[in-house]
Design an enzyme around this catalytic site. Structure first.
Site, mmCIF file in Angstrom:
data_model
loop_
_atom_site.group_PDB
_atom_site.id
_atom_site.type_symbol
_atom_site.label_atom_id
_atom_site.label_comp_id
_atom_site.label_asym_id
_atom_site.label_seq_id
_atom_site.Cartn_x
_atom_site.Cartn_y
_atom_site.Cartn_z
ATOM 1 C CG ASP A 180 -2.296 -13.309 8.925
ATOM 2 O OD1 ASP A 180 -2.390 -14.529 8.710
ATOM 3 O OD2 ASP A 180 -2.776 -12.751 9.931
ATOM 4 C CG ASP B 176 -6.813 -0.991 -2.366
ATOM 5 O OD1 ASP B 176 -5.657 -1.255 -2.756
ATOM 6 O OD2 ASP B 176 -7.324 0.141 -2.488
ATOM 7 C CG ASP C 15 -7.061 -16.447 6.863
ATOM 8 O OD1 ASP C 15 -5.990 -17.071 6.890
ATOM 9 O OD2 ASP C 15 -7.792 -16.307 7.869
ATOM 10 C CE LYS D 101 -4.240 1.638 0.283
ATOM 11 N NZ LYS D 101 -5.179 1.536 -0.836
#
Ligand code: ATP
Length: 374
Positions: A241, A217, A245, A184
């Site tokens: 992380d 994003d 998921d 980012k």
């Protein structure tokens, strides 16, 4: 290494569903020993909530020593004490590369059929250094985000080497090897900016691997929209992380997502998921993430210890998991109704059946999940 040399596996049985998943892994390793003549010795390295309750320390020095002295560490999930156990292990032992593959398997339903990506997560820095401060009577708080050029370039090199080692299987699908650096840096030009700059620097040494940058994003969106386009994603600790998921859900669920934590001479293997307290003790936890972590461990041992039996065992394990899954024997999180021990038993039977058939052969089409680990 001699064919009958024992491999020492340090064991963290963990909390919640951890012990039941660990039992599954041990049964499978026993079957592998029987079928492939591999000898494993097990060294307990207790860590996690239970250990914290027992002696006030989630990671006793003796456990850290046991891990250091072993050939590899196999870990089931720990509970609330993750920060004081697994995060500490990763940092103390400099297990800098967290490898989290997300791949479609025929037996796991997914909206997609050809996802085969690997998230390469920097594992020692970022917000995970655990430096948080509160001020103003707890009404204000800050957390320190640490990024260094050294660690960023190191993880980038790992990602590019991995992309190179996956080149053949990518080319076979008409795709070229690629690394996407996720950050980012528009909002965090100093920290994430340094990460991006370091990755860009490393990319110059890999002209045959295409390289691009993506904001986190946008990566989260593209992982749902077009996950089949990704090959290797290199990213910082926190984004890695979260995205892993997400990636595991894209291919069917967190119950099937394995991972490796790799350092220069040592590695630890564990499922991506947590201790799942909601299903602990019910015998219904999906063992596949744990067993694919065993597969990654065998791949790594095969490569670093130059032990071809480990590679054969790894291929047989993946094949057995697939055969049992495709026969419909799977847990409820991926659409079946089987219990953990039934799946384990069937996978063990399948492995043992390979003793006399394909198990001793070379050249399985199954690819290694840990392809770059020297
Ligand atoms: P952590 O923060 O430690 O990663 P978490 O809070 O994200 O943990 P998990 O423990 O991973 O949570 O569980 C998330 C959900 O996934 C829960 O509903 C849990 O039951 C389910 N789950 C996790 N692992 C498994 C598994 N092996 N088999 C079936 N369901 C699982």
């Amino acid at each position: 290494m001699s064919r009958h040399h024992s491999l020492v596996i340090s064991c963290i049985e963990g909390d919640g569903v951890g012990p039941e998943l660990f039992r599954s892994a041990r049964s499978v390793l026993d079957s592998i020993s029987e079928a492939f003549g591999l000898r494993f010795e097990y060294a307990n390295a207790p860590a996690g909530d239970k250990e914290f309750k027992r002696n006030g320390n989630a990671l006793p020095e003796s456990s850290l020593e046991a891990i250091k002295e072993s050939d590899a560490c196999l870990k089931a999930p720990v509970g609330e004490s993750a920060r004081d156990s697994i995060l500490k292990i990763r940092q103390e032992l400099d297990l800098y590369a967290n490898i989290r593959p997300a791949k479609n398997y025929h037996f796991v339903e997914s909206k997609f059929s050809d996802v085969d990506l690997v998230i390469v997560r920097e594992n020692t820095e970022d917000l995970y250094v655990g430096k948080e401060v509160t001020y103003e009577h707890g009404n204000k708080a800050t957390a320190l985000k640490i990024i260094t050029k050294k660690a960023s370039a190191r993880i980038a090199r790992y990602g590019f080497d991995l992309a190179l080692s996956r080149r053949e299987s990518r080319n076979a699908k008409g795709k070229s090897p690629s690394v996407v650096c996720v950050s980012k840096s528009n909002v965090l030009p100093k920290t994430d900016g340094l990460f991006v700059k370091s990755c860009e620097g490393v990319s110059k040494n890999y002209p045959s691997v295409s390289f691009s940058n993506m904001y986190v994003d946008s990566a989260a969106m593209n992982l749902i929209r077009n996950p089949e386009a990704f090959d290797v994603i290199v990213t910082t600790n926190m984004y890695g992380d979260i995205l892993s998921d997400e990636a595991s859900e894209v291919v069917g669920g967190i119950g099937t997502a394995p991972s490796a934590n790799i350092g220069d001479n040592l590695a630890l293997f564990e499922p991506v998921h947590g201790a799942a307290p909601d299903i602990a003790g019910k015998g219904v936890a999906n063992p596949i993430a744990m067993l694919l972590s065993v597969k990654m461990m065998l791949d790594w041992l095969g490569k670093t210890k130059r032990n071809p039996d480990c590679n054969r065992a790894s291929e047989a394990l993946l094949d057995s998991i697939s055969v049992v899954g495709e026969s419909g024997v799977k847990t409820s999180d991926i659409g079946g109704s089987a219990r953990t021990d039934e799946i384990t038993r069937k996978i063990c039977q399948e492995i043992k059946s390979k003793k006399l058939s394909s198990g001793a052969k070379n050249g399985s089409p199954m690819e290694s999940l840990v392809t770059n680990c020297e």
